[in-house]
Design an enzyme around this catalytic site. Structure first.
Site, PDB file in Angstrom:
ATOM      1  N   ARG A 164      26.448 -12.881 -35.587  1.00 50.06           N
ATOM      2  CA  ARG A 164      26.695 -11.575 -36.198  1.00 50.06           C
ATOM      3  C   ARG A 164      27.876 -10.848 -35.542  1.00 50.06           C
ATOM      4  O   ARG A 164      27.864  -9.633 -35.374  1.00 50.06           O
ATOM      5  CB  ARG A 164      25.443 -10.693 -36.148  1.00 50.06           C
ATOM      6  CG  ARG A 164      24.229 -11.298 -36.800  1.00 50.06           C
ATOM      7  CD  ARG A 164      24.445 -11.554 -38.296  1.00 50.06           C
ATOM      8  NE  ARG A 164      23.275 -12.232 -38.857  1.00 50.06           N
ATOM      9  CZ  ARG A 164      23.149 -13.543 -38.948  1.00 50.06           C
ATOM     10  NH1 ARG A 164      24.142 -14.340 -38.532  1.00 50.06           N
ATOM     11  NH2 ARG A 164      22.061 -14.092 -39.452  1.00 50.06           N
ATOM     12  N   SER A 240      18.466  -6.360 -41.918  1.00 47.46           N
ATOM     13  CA  SER A 240      18.040  -6.515 -40.521  1.00 47.46           C
ATOM     14  C   SER A 240      18.695  -5.462 -39.634  1.00 47.46           C
ATOM     15  O   SER A 240      19.923  -5.402 -39.553  1.00 47.46           O
ATOM     16  CB  SER A 240      18.401  -7.913 -40.013  1.00 47.46           C
ATOM     17  OG  SER A 240      17.771  -8.899 -40.789  1.00 47.46           O
ATOM     18  N   GLU A 336      21.813  -4.733 -34.761  1.00 52.27           N
ATOM     19  CA  GLU A 336      22.817  -5.473 -35.534  1.00 52.27           C
ATOM     20  C   GLU A 336      23.661  -4.492 -36.327  1.00 52.27           C
ATOM     21  O   GLU A 336      24.830  -4.705 -36.577  1.00 52.27           O
ATOM     22  CB  GLU A 336      22.107  -6.452 -36.475  1.00 52.27           C
ATOM     23  CG  GLU A 336      23.032  -7.293 -37.317  1.00 52.27           C
ATOM     24  CD  GLU A 336      22.270  -8.310 -38.165  1.00 52.27           C
ATOM     25  OE1 GLU A 336      22.638  -8.477 -39.342  1.00 52.27           O
ATOM     26  OE2 GLU A 336      21.306  -8.909 -37.656  1.00 52.27           O
TER      27      GLU A 336
END
Length: 340
Positions: A164, A240, A336
Site C-alpha cells: 500500500r 480498509s 492505510e
C-alpha cells in the site's frame, strides 16, 4: 482546466466529510501547470494532490491549491501474440478501467474490481485485493512535476512499490502528479486466473480452471466485495482503514499458544501478516460507535460515517480501536487511509 474557490469536497471523498478547499483545480494537460504557476497568488500557496478521495480522511478545511488530474484517455500502445499494453489517463475511474479489461478478455486487473478511486491513485497506493496488487500489471507511470510541469516516466522498478505504498506516496508525495499509467495485460489464451484468495477459489471451485475467464473472476470479486464492504453511498467509508500488521516469527508462535486458529499469511521474508480485522474483532470493537462514526458491523476493518460525522470523530474512533488492539495484543495498527 477548471479553477474553483472555496470549493466543497464532500462529493470528492468517500467518507463524505464536508470540508472546503481554498482552490480546487482540475488539470488535463502538461501546460496547465505552467499556466497555474504563472498566477502569483496560486503559485505562492501550498499544493496538494487528490484523486477520487477514496483513501483520504479530511479533518479540516484545506488552505492552498488542491489539484486533481482529469485526463481520462485510454489507448492501446502495443500488442504482441500474448500481451496488450494500454496507457490510461489518471482521471479515469479505476473500476471503469477494470470493466474495460474484462470486456476485452484481458487478464491482470480482474481481482481488483470495484475498488473506488481513480487510475492515478492505483500506483500511488499500490492498491490491492484478493491476492493481486496494481504493481503486478503496471509497467510505467508518467508524472508531471507540480512545480514546473516537467514530464517524467517511471519504470515499475523505479516506483518502489510496497504494501500500500510507493515512491509517489513517500518521497514524491505532492511533488509529482500521476498523469498516465501503462499496464501490461495478458490475452485470454495466454493468462490464467489468480485464485490465491481462498474464498474466491472456493466460490469458483466447480468450474474447471481452464474454463475460467477474466469476466468470471470479476463477477465473483464484485459479489464478495458487496457482501463484505458497506456501500460508501449509504455509509461513507474508505474501505480498509488500517494496514494488516506484520509480526515476527517469535511473536507469531507466542500468539499461537493463546489463539490456535490465528489467521495469518507468511511473507516472503519469513514474517507473518495478521488480518487487522481479526484483531479488531477479538478486541470487541466490531460494530462499536463513537458519536456518528462506527466500526462497520459488516467488516471490522472499515470505519463508517453514519451521517454527519466529522473527520475528527473518525480519527478519534480509529485511535480507540488502535488503543484496544495495542492493549490486548501489543500490536500497533497503522492507518492505510491518509489523514489530512
Amino acid at each position: 482546466m477548471h479553477i474553483q474557490a472555496n470549493y466543497s469536497l464532500k462529493k470528492h471523498n468517500t467518507f463524505k466529510i464536508d470540508v472546503k478547499a481554498q482552490y480546487y483545480v482540475e488539470i488535463s494537460r502538461q501546460s496547465d501547470i505552467a499556466t497555474l504557476r504563472s498566477d502569483l497568488t496560486l503559485s505562492s500557496l501550498p499544493w496538494r494532490i487528490i484523486g477520487g478521495g477514496s483513501n483520504m480522511l479530511f479533518t479540516h478545511d484545506l488552505e492552498g491549491v488542491l489539484v486533481h488530474c482529469a485526463f481520462k484517455k485510454l489507448k492501446v500502445v502495443k500488442t504482441d501474440e500474448d500481451n496488450v499494453w494500454i496507457s490510461v489517463g489518471a482521471g479515469m475511474k479505476w473500476h471503469d478501467l477494470v470493466t474495460y479489461t474484462v470486456e476485452h478478455d484481458l487478464w491482470g486487473l480482474e481481482n481488483l474490481a470495484l475498488i473506488p478511486g481513480t487510475v492515478g491513485a492505483a500506483p500511488v497506493q499500490n492498491i490491492g485485493a484478493y491476492g493481486a496488487e496494481a504493481r503486478d500489471a503496471i509497467t510505467r507511470v508518467q508524472t508531471l512535476n507540480l512545480y514546473n510541469g516537467q514530464r517524467t516516466e517511471f519504470r515499475n522498478a523505479e516506483c518502489n512499490f510496497g504494501y500500500r505504498t510507493s515512491v509517489f506516496k513517500q518521497e514524491l508525495a505532492d511533488k509529482v502528479l500521476v498523469h498516465r499509467v501503462t499496464f501490461r495485460l495478458r490475452k485470454l489464451h495466454a493468462g490464467h486466473p489468480n485464485l490465491m484468495f481462498e474464498p474466491l477459489k472456493n466460490a469458483l471451485s466447480e468450474i474447471p480452471k481452464s474454463e475460467l475467464t477474466p469476466k468470471m473472476i470479476y463477477d465473483e470479486v464484485i459479489k464478495i466485495r458487496q457482501s463484505k464492504i458497506p456501500d460508501p453511498e449509504i455509509y461513507g467509508n474508505a474501505g480498509s482503514f488500517f494496514k494488516n500488521p506484520v509480526i515476527s516469527p517469535a511473536y507469531f508462535e507466542e500468539m499461537l499458544e493463546s489463539y490456535s486458529d490465528l489467521p495469518h499469511h507468511k511473507t516472503l521474508d519469513g514474517q507473518y501478516k495478521i488480518p487487522a480485522a481479526w484483531l479488531i474483532e477479538q478486541a470487541k470493537w466490531k460494530g462499536q460507535r463513537h458519536g456518528k462514526a462506527r466500526v462497520s458491523n459488516k467488516h471490522a476493518l472499515i470505519l463508517e460515517n453514519l451521517g454527519g460525522a466529522s473527520g475528527q470523530d473518525i480519527v478519534e474512533l480509529s485511535q480507540m480501536v488502535q488503543n484496544a488492539v495495542d492493549h490486548k495484543f501489543g500490536i500497533h495498527l497503522e492507518p492505510e487511509v491518509i489523514i489530512i
